[in-house]
Write a protein that holds these residues in place. Structure first.
Motif, PDB file in Angstrom:
ATOM      1  N   SER A 112      28.983  29.389  75.680  1.00 35.80           N
ATOM      2  CA  SER A 112      29.521  29.826  76.976  1.00 35.80           C
ATOM      3  C   SER A 112      28.459  30.442  77.861  1.00 35.80           C
ATOM      4  O   SER A 112      28.507  30.310  79.073  1.00 35.80           O
ATOM      5  CB  SER A 112      30.681  30.797  76.863  1.00 35.80           C
ATOM      6  OG  SER A 112      30.925  31.215  75.606  1.00 35.80           O
ATOM      7  N   GLU A 163      36.464  25.097  87.112  1.00 36.72           N
ATOM      8  CA  GLU A 163      37.311  25.767  86.131  1.00 36.72           C
ATOM      9  C   GLU A 163      36.613  25.682  84.777  1.00 36.72           C
ATOM     10  O   GLU A 163      36.222  24.604  84.347  1.00 36.72           O
ATOM     11  CB  GLU A 163      38.655  25.042  86.079  1.00 36.72           C
ATOM     12  CG  GLU A 163      39.574  25.492  84.995  1.00 36.72           C
ATOM     13  CD  GLU A 163      40.747  24.524  84.851  1.00 36.72           C
ATOM     14  OE1 GLU A 163      41.001  24.101  83.703  1.00 36.72           O
ATOM     15  OE2 GLU A 163      41.379  24.198  85.869  1.00 36.72           O
ATOM     16  N   VAL A 164      36.435  26.827  84.133  1.00 37.56           N
ATOM     17  CA  VAL A 164      35.765  26.862  82.826  1.00 37.56           C
ATOM     18  C   VAL A 164      36.758  27.328  81.777  1.00 37.56           C
ATOM     19  O   VAL A 164      37.451  28.330  81.964  1.00 37.56           O
ATOM     20  CB  VAL A 164      34.544  27.808  82.845  1.00 37.56           C
ATOM     21  CG1 VAL A 164      33.885  27.868  81.468  1.00 37.56           C
ATOM     22  CG2 VAL A 164      33.540  27.371  83.898  1.00 37.56           C
ATOM     23  N   ASP A 165      36.829  26.581  80.688  1.00 43.20           N
ATOM     24  CA  ASP A 165      37.667  26.944  79.552  1.00 43.20           C
ATOM     25  C   ASP A 165      36.781  26.869  78.309  1.00 43.20           C
ATOM     26  O   ASP A 165      36.494  25.778  77.825  1.00 43.20           O
ATOM     27  CB  ASP A 165      38.844  25.981  79.443  1.00 43.20           C
ATOM     28  CG  ASP A 165      39.754  26.292  78.268  1.00 43.20           C
ATOM     29  OD1 ASP A 165      39.639  27.399  77.695  1.00 43.20           O
ATOM     30  OD2 ASP A 165      40.574  25.432  77.909  1.00 43.20           O
ATOM     31  N   ALA A 166      36.297  28.024  77.863  1.00 42.78           N
ATOM     32  CA  ALA A 166      35.401  28.066  76.711  1.00 42.78           C
ATOM     33  C   ALA A 166      36.041  28.910  75.614  1.00 42.78           C
ATOM     34  O   ALA A 166      36.451  30.048  75.848  1.00 42.78           O
ATOM     35  CB  ALA A 166      34.051  28.659  77.103  1.00 42.78           C
ATOM     36  N   ALA A 219      36.197  20.478  85.855  1.00 46.26           N
ATOM     37  CA  ALA A 219      36.646  21.227  84.683  1.00 46.26           C
ATOM     38  C   ALA A 219      35.572  21.175  83.605  1.00 46.26           C
ATOM     39  O   ALA A 219      35.092  20.087  83.259  1.00 46.26           O
ATOM     40  CB  ALA A 219      37.955  20.650  84.153  1.00 46.26           C
ATOM     41  N   ARG A 255      34.966  22.293  79.732  1.00 50.03           N
ATOM     42  CA  ARG A 255      35.617  22.765  78.511  1.00 50.03           C
ATOM     43  C   ARG A 255      34.573  22.826  77.403  1.00 50.03           C
ATOM     44  O   ARG A 255      33.787  21.896  77.232  1.00 50.03           O
ATOM     45  CB  ARG A 255      36.725  21.812  78.084  1.00 50.03           C
ATOM     46  CG  ARG A 255      37.704  21.476  79.179  1.00 50.03           C
ATOM     47  CD  ARG A 255      38.978  22.275  79.075  1.00 50.03           C
ATOM     48  NE  ARG A 255      39.962  21.827  80.025  1.00 50.03           N
ATOM     49  CZ  ARG A 255      40.181  22.415  81.202  1.00 50.03           C
ATOM     50  NH1 ARG A 255      39.467  23.437  81.566  1.00 50.03           N
ATOM     51  NH2 ARG A 255      41.110  21.969  82.014  1.00 50.03           N
ATOM     52  N   GLY A 289      34.401  23.735  73.251  1.00 52.63           N
ATOM     53  CA  GLY A 289      35.155  24.047  72.039  1.00 52.63           C
ATOM     54  C   GLY A 289      34.600  23.265  70.867  1.00 52.63           C
ATOM     55  O   GLY A 289      33.497  22.740  70.918  1.00 52.63           O
ATOM     56  N   ARG A 321      32.591  19.396  77.619  1.00 51.94           N
ATOM     57  CA  ARG A 321      33.223  18.333  78.405  1.00 51.94           C
ATOM     58  C   ARG A 321      33.155  18.719  79.879  1.00 51.94           C
ATOM     59  O   ARG A 321      33.646  19.781  80.252  1.00 51.94           O
ATOM     60  CB  ARG A 321      34.679  18.146  78.007  1.00 51.94           C
ATOM     61  CG  ARG A 321      34.887  17.766  76.556  1.00 51.94           C
ATOM     62  CD  ARG A 321      36.362  17.619  76.199  1.00 51.94           C
ATOM     63  NE  ARG A 321      36.951  16.447  76.812  1.00 51.94           N
ATOM     64  CZ  ARG A 321      36.818  15.211  76.334  1.00 51.94           C
ATOM     65  NH1 ARG A 321      36.128  14.995  75.238  1.00 51.94           N
ATOM     66  NH2 ARG A 321      37.374  14.187  76.946  1.00 51.94           N
TER      67      ARG A 321
END
Length: 169
Positions: A24, A46-49, A89, A91, A93, A103
């Motif tokens: 991250s 948009e960040v989703d870590a 976006a 991502r 994970g 991603r």
């Protein structure tokens, strides 16, 4: 001043130096460099870590260059999209192979099957002002770190670039 220092480190030639890095944190560093670019093109990022991911053992500057190229390409791909669609976006994970997966999904124009098949070929470009070496270099960097870089179509329209890295030990 931190941005200038990071840019200087980015462009300075040096030997690869692998160290444990937070996935991250790599993303955060690049987004700081591209904040003005995203704002200029009115792109929401948009960040989703996943919070508890293990570190990756990488050359930070090289991996930030990969992320910078993929994020910048995503921003540029949405240049002609209506402002409401300009969303990128990111991502981070684990995938099913227990690799750390990054991603980067844009909602731009996407690409033809012909272009997708040649995407990582050196000197092939879909940009009018592109040199066609960015994605080939990115793939080489990711493979140097025992990872994989590939393309997928975004079901919402646009492209998804995915790269994986082994978790650090």
């Amino acid at each position: 001043s931190q941005v200038i220092a990071r840019l200087r480190e980015f462009v300075r030639a040096r030997e690869p130096r692998r160290e444990a890095q937070s996935p991250s944190r790599l993303v955060d560093n690049v987004l700081r460099l591209l904040a003005l670019e995203a704002e200029k093109h009115r792109v929401r990022i948009e960040v989703d870590a996943v919070a508890d991911l293990p570190a990756v053992h990488v050359d930070r500057v090289m991996l930030e260059q990969v992320l910078l190229n993929l994020v910048k390409n995503g921003i540029e791909s949405m240049r002609d999209a209506p402002p409401a669609r300009r969303q990128l976006a990111i991502r981070v994970g684990r995938n099913f192979d227990d690799q750390i997966e990054f991603r980067i999904a844009d909602r731009g124009c996407g690409m033809s099957d012909t272009d997708a098949a040649r995407l990582f070929t050196p000197f092939f470009t879909t940009k009018s002002d592109g040199m066609g070496i960015g994605l080939a270099i990115c793939r080489s960097i990711v493979e140097y770190h025992q990872g994989r870089l590939y393309f997928e179509r975004n079901p919402e329209g646009g492209s998804v670039f995915v790269f994986t890295l082994p978790p650090g030990n």
